[in-house]
Enzyme design. Sequence first.
Site, PDB file in Angstrom:
ATOM      1  N   GLY A  69       0.814  -1.175   0.119  1.00 29.16           N
ATOM      2  CA  GLY A  69       0.135  -0.195   0.032  1.00 29.16           C
ATOM      3  C   GLY A  69       0.561   1.385   0.008  1.00 29.16           C
ATOM      4  O   GLY A  69       0.463   2.224  -0.598  1.00 29.16           O
ATOM      5  N   THR A  70       1.973   1.181   0.772  1.00 20.62           N
ATOM      6  CA  THR A  70       2.721   2.658   0.748  1.00 20.62           C
ATOM      7  C   THR A  70       3.211   2.899  -0.705  1.00 20.62           C
ATOM      8  O   THR A  70       3.144   4.154  -0.866  1.00 20.62           O
ATOM      9  CB  THR A  70       3.907   2.300   2.017  1.00 20.62           C
ATOM     10  OG1 THR A  70       3.271   2.122   3.177  1.00 20.62           O
ATOM     11  CG2 THR A  70       4.670   3.528   2.096  1.00 20.62           C
ATOM     12  N   ASN A 149      -8.699   3.383   7.788  1.00 21.23           N
ATOM     13  CA  ASN A 149      -8.169   2.206   8.759  1.00 21.23           C
ATOM     14  C   ASN A 149      -8.461   2.161  10.004  1.00 21.23           C
ATOM     15  O   ASN A 149      -8.364   1.293  10.825  1.00 21.23           O
ATOM     16  CB  ASN A 149      -6.778   2.302   8.504  1.00 21.23           C
ATOM     17  CG  ASN A 149      -5.936   3.396   8.360  1.00 21.23           C
ATOM     18  OD1 ASN A 149      -6.460   4.607   7.601  1.00 21.23           O
ATOM     19  ND2 ASN A 149      -5.093   3.851   9.449  1.00 21.23           N
ATOM     20  N   GLN A 177      -7.886  -1.041   2.876  1.00 19.34           N
ATOM     21  CA  GLN A 177      -8.513  -1.752   3.989  1.00 19.34           C
ATOM     22  C   GLN A 177      -9.898  -2.390   3.352  1.00 19.34           C
ATOM     23  O   GLN A 177     -10.633  -3.119   3.901  1.00 19.34           O
ATOM     24  CB  GLN A 177      -9.100  -0.623   5.120  1.00 19.34           C
ATOM     25  CG  GLN A 177      -7.945  -0.093   5.670  1.00 19.34           C
ATOM     26  CD  GLN A 177      -7.376  -1.317   6.627  1.00 19.34           C
ATOM     27  OE1 GLN A 177      -7.850  -2.175   7.197  1.00 19.34           O
ATOM     28  NE2 GLN A 177      -6.311  -1.080   7.274  1.00 19.34           N
ATOM     29  N   SER A 197      -3.156  -3.894  -0.819  1.00 17.26           N
ATOM     30  CA  SER A 197      -1.750  -4.412  -0.086  1.00 17.26           C
ATOM     31  C   SER A 197      -2.275  -6.018   0.306  1.00 17.26           C
ATOM     32  O   SER A 197      -3.369  -5.934   1.026  1.00 17.26           O
ATOM     33  CB  SER A 197      -1.669  -3.745   1.227  1.00 17.26           C
ATOM     34  OG  SER A 197      -0.791  -4.241   2.048  1.00 17.26           O
ATOM     35  N   HIS A 199      -1.372  -8.133   2.769  1.00 16.78           N
ATOM     36  CA  HIS A 199      -1.413  -8.561   4.134  1.00 16.78           C
ATOM     37  C   HIS A 199      -2.683  -8.343   4.813  1.00 16.78           C
ATOM     38  O   HIS A 199      -2.878  -8.447   5.916  1.00 16.78           O
ATOM     39  CB  HIS A 199      -0.135  -8.116   5.016  1.00 16.78           C
ATOM     40  CG  HIS A 199      -0.025  -6.755   5.260  1.00 16.78           C
ATOM     41  ND1 HIS A 199      -0.573  -6.406   6.686  1.00 16.78           N
ATOM     42  CD2 HIS A 199       0.299  -5.548   4.706  1.00 16.78           C
ATOM     43  CE1 HIS A 199      -0.159  -4.874   6.664  1.00 16.78           C
ATOM     44  NE2 HIS A 199       0.223  -4.586   5.645  1.00 16.78           N
ATOM     45  N   THR A 235      13.301  -7.163  -9.816  1.00 14.12           N
ATOM     46  CA  THR A 235      12.661  -8.509  -9.866  1.00 14.12           C
ATOM     47  C   THR A 235      11.646  -8.689  -9.041  1.00 14.12           C
ATOM     48  O   THR A 235      11.412  -8.154  -7.792  1.00 14.12           O
ATOM     49  CB  THR A 235      13.874  -9.301  -9.589  1.00 14.12           C
ATOM     50  OG1 THR A 235      14.981  -8.968 -10.113  1.00 14.12           O
ATOM     51  CG2 THR A 235      13.637 -10.810  -9.713  1.00 14.12           C
ATOM     52  N   CYS A 323       0.363   1.941  12.609  1.00 15.12           N
ATOM     53  CA  CYS A 323       1.365   2.673  12.022  1.00 15.12           C
ATOM     54  C   CYS A 323       1.755   3.844  13.007  1.00 15.12           C
ATOM     55  O   CYS A 323       2.870   4.492  12.960  1.00 15.12           O
ATOM     56  CB  CYS A 323       0.991   3.208  10.612  1.00 15.12           C
ATOM     57  SG  CYS A 323       0.528   2.074   9.709  1.00 15.12           S
TER      58      CYS A 323
END
Length: 379
Positions: A69-70, A149, A177, A197, A199, A235, A323
Amino acid sequence: MIYLDHAATTAVYPEVIREMTPYLHDYYYNPSSSYKEGRLLHKKLDQIRTVLAGGIHAKPQEIIFTSGGTESDNWVLVNAARSLCGKGRHIITSAIEHHAILHTCHFLENCGFDLTYLPVNREGFVAPAVLEKAIRPDTILISVMYANNEIGTLQPIRELGQIAQKNSILFHTDAVQAYAHVPIDVSSTPIDFLSVSAHKFGGPKGVGFLYAKEGTPLSPLLYGGAQEQGRRAGTENVAGIVGMGCAAQLSLEHMTEYAGQESSLRDHLMHRILSEIPMTRLNGSSQKRLPGNLNVSFYGIDSATLIAMLETKDIYVSGGSACSSADQAPSHVLHSIGLSDEMALGALRITIGHENTMEEINETFENIRSFVQKLRQIS
Ligand code: PLP
């Protein structure tokens, strides 16, 4: 252990681990290699692109793998600043974005860009009329998150995107989210860029993607090799991408079922907290919020202490966002919806996943009630 912090991260599905393992062990080749093993991996990545695209009704070539996401958020903002600075230097976002957006905006301000941070109402919504008013002839990008979030508020993305489209301004939404938790359809919603993202939906950390609508200007953030059609060098994180594809498939397949389970547990806990513990307040919308998100403030309580007490019972929740948990300042999101410092510092974020049970929710409630009572007696 009772894990109720699914907005911070989710456990990787066992199926995902099984699917990923051969890509660390046996198929360790470079997908850019011209021999057969490389070509097969390249093909596998394209199959996953198709799965991820299907989840939002996009085309496979509109999906670019990133580190999460970042990176996706940074990329969209920096890209607009670089590619469109000849047209203008004004960017609009909301006051309640994740720091991946806000801190990039602060960087761009230092580079001479002009930022407007749209206010939100008490439930955390950006009003379409407020966005319309903020648009200027030199506006080059609008970025408003799909779901928050901390308080889970789901923005009126279609209306906001339509305003951007009507004014010929690029529209980005941070859907970190939201993806695989609520339906998203870029074929019927005017969205140019969307960040995801892995995760947050049972996939591994450090991998995600950026949806970039075909034909939208996008210059690389990272320079190097010709991966991702020359748009994102480096890669590919093959095992991570394989894991993200598997997690997306499972989460999208069960999205309605999981959302139903999570929202019924969330509503049960919300009802018990608000009706059985005095001086509490729901933060965010009672209707339009992420299925697993509950954010409540306890008057006169320091949630950092409450969180530590719950940890002694092996119950894991959070205050602001993970965060910013090292940061004792009240959350910018809770401030923006009008909470005083005291109510913002008394906020607990409980984010439920489909693995949670009613027993866990009731046990969590009993512990919260008893700890809140104790803390209030002491003070
Ligand atoms: N945007 C939002 C709304 C988030 O909740 C998060 C992570 O919590 C991010 C961006 C950053 O994503 P990542 O952890 O993949 O860098």
